[in-house]
Design a protein around this motif. Sequence first.
Motif, mmCIF file in Angstrom:
data_model
loop_
_atom_site.group_PDB
_atom_site.id
_atom_site.type_symbol
_atom_site.label_atom_id
_atom_site.label_comp_id
_atom_site.label_asym_id
_atom_site.label_seq_id
_atom_site.Cartn_x
_atom_site.Cartn_y
_atom_site.Cartn_z
ATOM 1 N N ASN A 125 0.853 -1.186 0.000
ATOM 2 C CA ASN A 125 0.000 0.000 0.000
ATOM 3 C C ASN A 125 0.888 1.236 0.000
ATOM 4 O OD1 ASN A 125 0.100 1.316 2.916
ATOM 5 N ND2 ASN A 125 0.091 -0.912 3.202
ATOM 6 N N HIS A 126 0.391 2.267 -0.694
ATOM 7 C CA HIS A 126 1.151 3.513 -0.728
ATOM 8 C C HIS A 126 0.186 4.659 -0.961
ATOM 9 C CE1 HIS A 126 1.539 3.937 -5.341
ATOM 10 N NE2 HIS A 126 0.644 3.013 -5.074
ATOM 11 N N THR A 127 0.653 5.857 -0.663
ATOM 12 C CA THR A 127 -0.166 7.058 -0.789
ATOM 13 C C THR A 127 0.091 7.724 -2.136
ATOM 14 O OG1 THR A 127 -0.098 7.410 1.598
ATOM 15 C CG2 THR A 127 -0.736 9.287 0.233
ATOM 16 N N VAL A 128 -1.000 7.947 -2.866
ATOM 17 C CA VAL A 128 -0.926 8.590 -4.175
ATOM 18 C C VAL A 128 -1.420 10.019 -4.041
ATOM 19 C CG1 VAL A 128 -1.733 8.546 -6.555
ATOM 20 C CG2 VAL A 128 -1.250 6.398 -5.354
ATOM 21 N N SER A 129 -0.595 10.985 -4.464
ATOM 22 C CA SER A 129 -0.956 12.395 -4.403
ATOM 23 C C SER A 129 -1.378 12.882 -5.780
ATOM 24 C CB SER A 129 0.227 13.240 -3.902
ATOM 25 O OG SER A 129 0.632 12.815 -2.613
ATOM 26 N N ARG A 130 -2.387 13.721 -5.814
ATOM 27 C CA ARG A 130 -2.894 14.216 -7.085
ATOM 28 C C ARG A 130 -1.902 15.132 -7.781
ATOM 29 N NH1 ARG A 130 -8.277 17.473 -6.435
ATOM 30 N NH2 ARG A 130 -6.775 18.885 -5.441
ATOM 31 N N LYS A 176 1.428 15.113 -7.459
ATOM 32 C CA LYS A 176 2.788 14.595 -7.462
ATOM 33 C C LYS A 176 2.838 13.319 -8.290
ATOM 34 C CE LYS A 176 6.548 12.990 -4.468
ATOM 35 N NZ LYS A 176 6.957 12.666 -3.078
ATOM 36 N N THR A 177 3.805 13.257 -9.176
ATOM 37 C CA THR A 177 3.993 12.063 -9.987
ATOM 38 C C THR A 177 5.024 11.172 -9.302
ATOM 39 O OG1 THR A 177 3.504 13.272 -12.010
ATOM 40 C CG2 THR A 177 4.656 11.183 -12.248
ATOM 41 N N GLU A 178 4.603 9.966 -8.944
ATOM 42 C CA GLU A 178 5.488 9.025 -8.253
ATOM 43 C C GLU A 178 5.272 7.640 -8.842
ATOM 44 O OE1 GLU A 178 6.723 8.575 -3.709
ATOM 45 O OE2 GLU A 178 4.717 7.816 -4.127
ATOM 46 N N GLY A 179 6.340 7.038 -9.304
ATOM 47 C CA GLY A 179 6.226 5.731 -9.921
ATOM 48 C C GLY A 179 6.589 4.618 -8.967
ATOM 49 N N THR A 190 7.609 -0.963 -14.660
ATOM 50 C CA THR A 190 7.160 0.224 -13.940
ATOM 51 C C THR A 190 5.647 0.303 -13.992
ATOM 52 O OG1 THR A 190 9.190 1.382 -14.515
ATOM 53 C CG2 THR A 190 7.340 2.722 -13.797
ATOM 54 N N LEU A 191 5.043 0.520 -12.854
ATOM 55 C CA LEU A 191 3.592 0.610 -12.772
ATOM 56 C C LEU A 191 3.157 2.050 -12.992
ATOM 57 C CD1 LEU A 191 2.951 -1.610 -9.607
ATOM 58 C CD2 LEU A 191 3.268 -2.312 -11.986
ATOM 59 N N CYS A 192 2.093 2.212 -13.763
ATOM 60 C CA CYS A 192 1.567 3.554 -13.960
ATOM 61 C C CYS A 192 0.862 4.015 -12.692
ATOM 62 C CB CYS A 192 0.601 3.572 -15.140
ATOM 63 S SG CYS A 192 -0.815 2.485 -14.944
ATOM 64 N N GLN A 193 0.742 5.322 -12.534
ATOM 65 C CA GLN A 193 0.078 5.886 -11.358
ATOM 66 C C GLN A 193 -1.407 6.032 -11.639
ATOM 67 O OE1 GLN A 193 1.870 9.201 -9.131
ATOM 68 N NE2 GLN A 193 -0.028 10.321 -9.500
ATOM 69 N N VAL A 215 9.228 8.397 -13.825
ATOM 70 C CA VAL A 215 8.625 7.131 -13.459
ATOM 71 C C VAL A 215 9.605 6.003 -13.702
ATOM 72 C CG1 VAL A 215 6.580 5.712 -13.824
ATOM 73 C CG2 VAL A 215 6.429 8.143 -14.063
ATOM 74 N N CYS A 216 10.853 6.243 -13.776
ATOM 75 C CA CYS A 216 11.974 5.325 -13.835
ATOM 76 C C CYS A 216 12.918 5.819 -14.905
ATOM 77 C CB CYS A 216 11.573 3.880 -14.131
ATOM 78 S SG CYS A 216 11.183 3.586 -15.839
ATOM 79 N N ALA A 217 13.926 5.031 -15.202
ATOM 80 C CA ALA A 217 14.836 5.391 -16.270
ATOM 81 C C ALA A 217 14.226 5.106 -17.626
ATOM 82 C CB ALA A 217 16.140 4.624 -16.108
#
Length: 754
Positions: free
Chosen positions: A54-59, A61-64, A115-118, A155-157
């Motif tokens: 589980n992780h927190t997704v921010s509207r 902020k882009t985080e992969g 890499t998973l999309c957000q 979102v990665c290299a």
Amino acid sequence: IADDGSRMLRFCPVLLVLMLASCGANVVIQRDARFDVTYDDTVTSDNQTIYSYNHTVSRNKTEGVRVSVELLSESAPSPVLFVVRQKQAVLSFQVPLILRGLYQRKYQYTQLGRTLCQPPTKAVAETQFFFVDVSTLSSAGVHYQLRVSRVDMCVCAQFFRYVFPEGVDTVIVKVNSQKNFPCSVMSIQDIQCPVYDLDNNVAFIGMYQTMTTTAAITVQRKDFPSNSFYVVVVVKTEDEACGGPLRFYPLLPDELLDAGNRSKTLDVIVSPAINSEVYVMGMLFCLGIFLSFYLLTFLMACVENKRYDAMCFNLSAVSLADNGSTLSSEAVTDSLASADGNYGYMERSLESVGRSRHESLSSVEEDDYDTLADIDSDKNIVRTKKFLCVSDLARKDKRILSKKYQIYFWNIATIAVFYALPVIQLVITYQTVVNVTGNQDICYYNFLCAHPLGALSSFNNILSNLSYVLLGLLFLLIILQRDILHNRALERNENTALECGIPKHFGLYYAMGTALMMEGLLSACYHVCPNYTNFQFDTSFMYMIAGLCMLKLYQKRHPDINASAYSAYACLAAVIFFSVLGVVFGKGNTAFWIVFSVIHILATLLLSTQLYYMGRWRLGEAAYGLIKRPSDFASYLLAIAICNLLLYFAFYIIMKLRSGERIQCLALVCILFTAVVWGFALFFFFQVMLIDLCLQKTPAESREHNRECILLSFFDDHDIWHFLSSIAMFGSFLVLLTMDDDLDTVQRDKIYVF
């Protein structure tokens, strides 16, 4: 579940997938997993492991999230299946991963990272769960490692997310690398899950192009409803798509090849493209430059008309002062013949002049000249003269010759229609395929200076070809004006129009103007989707222009024996035919070059003996042998035509000056202006030629020669070549038109043939 199964199938398709994926697994182990922790584990057909994250997704902020796996067991009988379940998406892959390359060669990867999309979220912050399911059908234990980590910003290299800023509708995405290889693919994809980031699926959606050191794609906001997109870069399994060395062909079809360590360091730059104001400035610049030629021509036409009216008034005054007297027979006697009777020149009296005028009013055919009573003796006499005059080769009926040369115009107009229509249809299909498939490797644009407009990917390269059309039309208007003035002079039976100067036949001029316009149209069609297979569209009418100019130069002093339109266009068709053969078979084909060399020599021999010696064969011909076989046959063939034209042009001017003739001020200005413009044009031509040679390379290699815009942030080197070459060709046409204006009041039996 049995009672409500139908409802579960209708509302929970993802659950159905999980149920089917779990079939055959006797034990299901679920673990609460953490980021940045490596899990070493073993899986068999009797157990299945589920890792819960589980992780927190921010509207804002882009985080992969990066899932990395490695297979530690050697020679596992069955692959390990990884299924990643997240909100609104399911991603599955197997390890070892097998990808197919050229000739169905197979490459095996035991280490893999995805890499998973957000997933999108409407809340400012939202806690989301995702699961990684690990299973296999192998009865023996398979040892593996699993690690899930966060990746900030990019979102990665492999791929990045870009959001259009407010007020920016178009951006250009540039990817640069210091290394040519390994070959890579740059893709632009909409924000959706899953992201296609493998060599075998990166071309499924969006726009993409292969790359070595440089890639660039112009992206428009209207194509992405979410106002954002992913930039995905994938290293290909093989390098053949980028022109790399071809590896060995596996002996066994099921043999697995080691993919090796293939990595690439690169920079991704996204910058705003030009706005609508730059488009408007580019179009205004193009129209303004060439409409100024119309204004200048109009002013010169007004001056020319005044001069012509004044000359007509002076001639009328002289005619009245002489009480209607005419020129004596001595006035039409060749000065060379009076100096040397051995020239065998037959003097033409006023009665013969009057008879020829009377015969011109009768209905005669083009070949009637050869049925005249004195043809048997006169033809041989003319051929044996040491110095010929235009009057010797201007004895055919003027009306018949005018009709003969008008056929040049009507034939080229017919050719233009039947040639242009399928070309336009083909390039529209090309552009449609590019827009639908997103394959940017189909067309060889200068991606660093390719400005789209509507469905067109490179509008600036098409716009710059408008210069050929505008100047070709202007030349047709100039010829029309001269044609009208000449016909008025004929109606008044002016001696200068009937017996003086180079015979005025405008059919070839009309054909030249039409060819210049068609060059612009077909060059624009070529630039809709430039590639090696349709490069002939850009050069076909260049052959026409070179051929017509040489014919016009020859016609000036040889109006009676010039080639007919049918034979001339048949020869040009043969040239274009060999151009197509050279494109298809010329590269590295010795037999083709031998055949072409033999035909080239024979054609040169035949043309020389027929035109320069009026059908009398002489054996002093020089053979041209091909020492070096160029890779670009079409450009080589065009270079032959242009070089011959320039040499003939220089020869004509030198012989004109040696014959005691002079060049008037207008013609001299045209010559100097055209020479200067040709100098600048050739500078850019050699820049463009290097790019055209890249058409035979792979798309990735050709992009290494892409260049930034150098004029108004809208036009590149190729556009400037279009501008300058169109002006230079227009100037060359004007030189052809005006260089013999000094002879308009000189009797034709005093104008030498050369």
